[in-house]
Design a protein around this motif. Structure first.
Motif, PDB file in Angstrom:
ATOM      1  N   UNK A  26      28.061  49.845  39.016  1.00  0.00           N
ATOM      2  CA  UNK A  26      28.288  50.762  37.898  1.00  0.00           C
ATOM      3  C   UNK A  26      27.002  51.456  37.455  1.00  0.00           C
ATOM      4  N   UNK A  27      25.878  50.755  37.555  1.00  0.00           N
ATOM      5  CA  UNK A  27      24.620  51.381  37.143  1.00  0.00           C
ATOM      6  C   UNK A  27      23.892  52.006  38.327  1.00  0.00           C
ATOM      7  N   UNK A  28      24.510  51.957  39.508  1.00  0.00           N
ATOM      8  CA  UNK A  28      23.938  52.618  40.678  1.00  0.00           C
ATOM      9  C   UNK A  28      22.733  51.922  41.281  1.00  0.00           C
ATOM     10  N   UNK A  29      22.705  50.602  41.167  1.00  0.00           N
ATOM     11  CA  UNK A  29      21.573  49.836  41.700  1.00  0.00           C
ATOM     12  C   UNK A  29      21.947  49.249  43.062  1.00  0.00           C
ATOM     13  N   UNK A  30      21.000  49.308  43.998  1.00  0.00           N
ATOM     14  CA  UNK A  30      21.240  48.729  45.316  1.00  0.00           C
ATOM     15  C   UNK A  30      21.021  47.215  45.279  1.00  0.00           C
ATOM     16  N   UNK A  31      21.543  46.539  46.290  1.00  0.00           N
ATOM     17  CA  UNK A  31      21.309  45.102  46.411  1.00  0.00           C
ATOM     18  C   UNK A  31      19.822  44.830  46.615  1.00  0.00           C
ATOM     19  N   UNK A  95      42.956  42.997  42.450  1.00  0.00           N
ATOM     20  CA  UNK A  95      43.260  44.405  42.669  1.00  0.00           C
ATOM     21  C   UNK A  95      42.314  45.281  41.847  1.00  0.00           C
ATOM     22  N   UNK A  96      42.024  44.860  40.630  1.00  0.00           N
ATOM     23  CA  UNK A  96      41.116  45.618  39.772  1.00  0.00           C
ATOM     24  C   UNK A  96      39.702  45.560  40.333  1.00  0.00           C
ATOM     25  N   UNK A  97      39.265  44.380  40.745  1.00  0.00           N
ATOM     26  CA  UNK A  97      37.917  44.258  41.323  1.00  0.00           C
ATOM     27  C   UNK A  97      37.798  45.080  42.601  1.00  0.00           C
ATOM     28  N   UNK A  98      38.831  45.053  43.446  1.00  0.00           N
ATOM     29  CA  UNK A  98      38.800  45.853  44.676  1.00  0.00           C
ATOM     30  C   UNK A  98      38.673  47.335  44.339  1.00  0.00           C
ATOM     31  N   UNK A  99      39.425  47.775  43.335  1.00  0.00           N
ATOM     32  CA  UNK A  99      39.360  49.169  42.913  1.00  0.00           C
ATOM     33  C   UNK A  99      37.969  49.513  42.383  1.00  0.00           C
ATOM     34  N   UNK A 100      37.428  48.666  41.503  1.00  0.00           N
ATOM     35  CA  UNK A 100      36.107  48.932  40.929  1.00  0.00           C
ATOM     36  C   UNK A 100      35.008  48.915  41.983  1.00  0.00           C
ATOM     37  N   UNK A 101      35.225  48.170  43.057  1.00  0.00           N
ATOM     38  CA  UNK A 101      34.232  48.104  44.119  1.00  0.00           C
ATOM     39  C   UNK A 101      34.381  49.223  45.142  1.00  0.00           C
ATOM     40  N   UNK A 102      35.457  50.022  45.043  1.00  0.00           N
ATOM     41  CA  UNK A 102      35.624  51.154  45.948  1.00  0.00           C
ATOM     42  C   UNK A 102      34.811  52.336  45.432  1.00  0.00           C
ATOM     43  N   UNK A 104      35.810  55.370  45.184  1.00  0.00           N
ATOM     44  CA  UNK A 104      36.671  56.168  44.298  1.00  0.00           C
ATOM     45  C   UNK A 104      36.772  55.537  42.915  1.00  0.00           C
ATOM     46  N   UNK A 105      36.948  54.240  42.886  1.00  0.00           N
ATOM     47  CA  UNK A 105      37.055  53.539  41.606  1.00  0.00           C
ATOM     48  C   UNK A 105      35.781  53.639  40.795  1.00  0.00           C
ATOM     49  N   UNK A 106      34.663  53.512  41.474  1.00  0.00           N
ATOM     50  CA  UNK A 106      33.374  53.613  40.807  1.00  0.00           C
ATOM     51  C   UNK A 106      33.170  55.019  40.247  1.00  0.00           C
ATOM     52  N   UNK A 107      33.454  56.038  41.052  1.00  0.00           N
ATOM     53  CA  UNK A 107      33.289  57.429  40.606  1.00  0.00           C
ATOM     54  C   UNK A 107      34.231  57.744  39.442  1.00  0.00           C
ATOM     55  N   UNK A 108      35.480  57.293  39.552  1.00  0.00           N
ATOM     56  CA  UNK A 108      36.456  57.549  38.492  1.00  0.00           C
ATOM     57  C   UNK A 108      36.042  56.877  37.190  1.00  0.00           C
ATOM     58  N   UNK A 109      35.577  55.646  37.261  1.00  0.00           N
ATOM     59  CA  UNK A 109      35.155  54.933  36.055  1.00  0.00           C
ATOM     60  C   UNK A 109      33.925  55.568  35.415  1.00  0.00           C
ATOM     61  N   UNK A 110      32.977  56.000  36.230  1.00  0.00           N
ATOM     62  CA  UNK A 110      31.785  56.647  35.684  1.00  0.00           C
ATOM     63  C   UNK A 110      32.162  57.945  34.973  1.00  0.00           C
ATOM     64  N   UNK A 111      32.997  58.748  35.625  1.00  0.00           N
ATOM     65  CA  UNK A 111      33.408  60.024  35.028  1.00  0.00           C
ATOM     66  C   UNK A 111      34.241  59.791  33.774  1.00  0.00           C
ATOM     67  N   UNK A 112      35.170  58.856  33.829  1.00  0.00           N
ATOM     68  CA  UNK A 112      36.037  58.563  32.688  1.00  0.00           C
ATOM     69  C   UNK A 112      35.208  58.088  31.496  1.00  0.00           C
ATOM     70  N   UNK A 113      34.189  57.297  31.765  1.00  0.00           N
ATOM     71  CA  UNK A 113      33.327  56.785  30.706  1.00  0.00           C
ATOM     72  C   UNK A 113      32.544  57.875  29.990  1.00  0.00           C
ATOM     73  N   UNK A 114      32.353  59.011  30.642  1.00  0.00           N
ATOM     74  CA  UNK A 114      31.614  60.116  30.034  1.00  0.00           C
ATOM     75  C   UNK A 114      32.491  60.975  29.119  1.00  0.00           C
ATOM     76  N   UNK A 115      33.799  60.795  29.187  1.00  0.00           N
ATOM     77  CA  UNK A 115      34.705  61.569  28.332  1.00  0.00           C
ATOM     78  C   UNK A 115      34.647  60.979  26.929  1.00  0.00           C
ATOM     79  N   UNK A 116      34.311  61.786  25.964  1.00  0.00           N
ATOM     80  CA  UNK A 116      34.159  61.304  24.591  1.00  0.00           C
ATOM     81  C   UNK A 116      35.437  61.410  23.773  1.00  0.00           C
ATOM     82  N   UNK A 117      36.291  62.358  24.097  1.00  0.00           N
ATOM     83  CA  UNK A 117      37.500  62.602  23.323  1.00  0.00           C
ATOM     84  C   UNK A 117      38.570  61.558  23.679  1.00  0.00           C
TER      85      UNK A 117
END
Length: 140
Positions: A26-31, A95-102, A104-117
């Motif tokens: 989520x914070x874009x850090x490598x292993x 299923x949620x962890x698999x999505x968050x680790x994909x 697409x899931x990571x990109x969607x969550x980052x973008x969604x988190x930036x929506x303030x309204x």
């Protein structure tokens, strides 16, 4: 001759490792970067994230510090074992962890988190549920 059984990771170690991986991504850090910050190799970080190796308390505290979260967040959703209970409840649905680790899931969550309204966020949730239903997927 003794039979050697393949050791399976402990469910709690797997769940904690999965949460470390989600937060790191989520914070874009490598292993490699996480490993360098906590004094281990990226291979060791991989083993932590898969639950193959347990994370000690002091190392988990350092990981939390580097990732900018409380160490307790890696245990959120866990409850103490009830007397006579066979196992702990699942911490986060796989299923949620698999999505968050994909990606697409990571990109969607980052973008969604930036929506303030909040209203816009709710409309997006309704839209996604509608699309999932129309696609024949189950809705939650």
């Amino acid at each position: 001759m003794a039979v050697i059984e393949k050791k399976t990771p402990n469910k709690i170690d797997v769940d904690v490792g999965a949460k470390i991986k989600v937060q790191r991504r989520l914070i874009g850090m490598s292993q490699s970067r996480l490993g360098a910050a906590i004094g281990v190799t990226f291979q060791q970080v991989q083993k932590y994230e898969k639950g193959m190796n347990r994370v000690g308390a002091s190392r988990l505290a350092r990981i939390a510090e580097v990732l900018g979260v409380q160490a307790s967040s890696f245990f959120s959703g866990m409850t103490e074992r009830q007397e006579g209970a066979a196992s702990l409840p699942p911490i986060v649905d796989n299923q949620i962890l698999d999505f968050l680790n994909s990606s697409e899931g990571l990109a969607l969550n980052k973008a969604f988190g930036k929506i303030e309204n909040l209203s816009v966020k709710r409309k997006i949730v309704v839209l996604v549920k509608t699309i999932a239903h129309a696609d024949g997927s189950s809705t939650a």
